[in-house]
Scaffold this active site. Structure first.
Site, PDB file in Angstrom:
ATOM      1  N   HIS A   1       4.197  -1.840  -1.447  1.00 33.71           N
ATOM      2  CA  HIS A   1       2.856  -1.407  -1.085  1.00 33.71           C
ATOM      3  C   HIS A   1       2.360  -2.140   0.151  1.00 33.71           C
ATOM      4  CE1 HIS A   1       2.342  -0.937  -5.717  1.00 33.71           C
ATOM      5  NE2 HIS A   1       2.930   0.131  -5.202  1.00 33.71           N
TER       6      HIS A   1
ATOM      7  N   LYS B   1      -1.701 -11.361   2.148  1.00 31.75           N
ATOM      8  CA  LYS B   1      -1.807 -11.753   0.736  1.00 31.75           C
ATOM      9  C   LYS B   1      -1.201 -13.129   0.535  1.00 31.75           C
ATOM     10  CE  LYS B   1      -1.021  -7.014  -0.869  1.00 31.75           C
ATOM     11  NZ  LYS B   1      -0.079  -6.156  -1.604  1.00 31.75           N
TER      12      LYS B   1
ATOM     13  N   TYR C   1      -2.911 -12.617  -6.813  1.00 30.44           N
ATOM     14  CA  TYR C   1      -2.856 -12.655  -5.352  1.00 30.44           C
ATOM     15  C   TYR C   1      -4.240 -12.526  -4.737  1.00 30.44           C
ATOM     16  CZ  TYR C   1      -2.656  -7.510  -5.825  1.00 30.44           C
ATOM     17  OH  TYR C   1      -2.892  -6.203  -6.154  1.00 30.44           O
TER      18      TYR C   1
ATOM     19  N   LYS D   1       3.363   6.980  -8.836  1.00 34.18           N
ATOM     20  CA  LYS D   1       3.104   6.807  -7.402  1.00 34.18           C
ATOM     21  C   LYS D   1       4.260   6.071  -6.728  1.00 34.18           C
ATOM     22  CE  LYS D   1       0.424   3.464  -5.638  1.00 34.18           C
ATOM     23  NZ  LYS D   1      -0.746   2.658  -5.349  1.00 34.18           N
ATOM     24  N   ASP D   2       4.761   4.998  -7.366  1.00 37.64           N
ATOM     25  CA  ASP D   2       5.837   4.212  -6.764  1.00 37.64           C
ATOM     26  C   ASP D   2       7.162   4.971  -6.717  1.00 37.64           C
ATOM     27  OD1 ASP D   2       4.100   2.171  -6.278  1.00 37.64           O
ATOM     28  OD2 ASP D   2       4.827   0.861  -7.868  1.00 37.64           O
TER      29      ASP D   2
END
Length: 182
Positions: free
Chosen positions: A62, A72, A132, A169-170
């Site tokens: 992502h 991040k 994160y 989605k992934d």
């Protein structure tokens, strides 16, 4: 805090100094002043996120694009993951290269993921709590990514494909080549 460079430009391993005694342990997970002094990077984190994942959960690759790009600082609070990044900055000398690291509650290592990197992780332990910080707010319209199974990147996720747990989605993200064209 000890900073180690990775083979990817601007991607850093952060090793906090851990203090231990009979009560347990303590470490400072982030100090803006120290981070800036040690890395030369000015980062203003604005959002903290946390996920809980069971073994075999693979999240990613992502990233946020454009004005909503995010750097991040990632770490594992409980359990163990293999964390993987890919440099997707077309003007970078490490464009298209990947780096992976084991993050767990024992080593307390953190990974600084610069803006413009794709980020993914797979849960190795029975469960992992992954946290994160982001330096920009999430924006759904700026979402992008690359399919975890991209042949160009050739990542060994250390588990058979049948044991991976992925979001819909992934599973539908573009390949690296398709991403480059977008």
């Amino acid at each position: 805090m000890q900073i180690e460079k990775t083979p990817l430009k601007d991607c850093l391993i952060i090793k906090p100094r851990v203090f231990e005694d009979d009560r347990g342990s303590f470490f400072e997970s982030f100090n803006k002043e120290t981070f800036q002094k040690e890395t030369g990077l000015e980062v203003n984190f604005v959002q903290d996120n946390q996920s809980i994942s069971k073994k075999g959960t693979l999240r990613g690759f992502h990233l946020q694009k454009g004005e909503h790009a995010q750097a991040k600082l990632v770490r594992v609070i409980k359990g163990e993951v293999m964390d993987v990044v890919v440099d997707l900055r077309e003007d970078s000398e490490t464009f298209g290269e990947t780096f992976s690291i084991i993050l767990n509650e024992q080593n307390n290592h953190q990974l600084f993921v610069p803006r413009g990197f794709g980020h993914a992780f797979i849960t190795i332990s029975d469960e992992a709590i992954f946290a994160y910080k982001c330096d920009n707010y999430y924006n759904k319209a700026s979402e992008a990514g690359i399919i975890y199974s991209d042949e160009t990147l050739n990542i060994d996720w250390h588990l058979p494909k049948e044991q991976l747990i992925l979001s819909e989605k992934d599973q539908e993200l573009p390949t690296f080549e398709e991403f480059k064209k977008s």
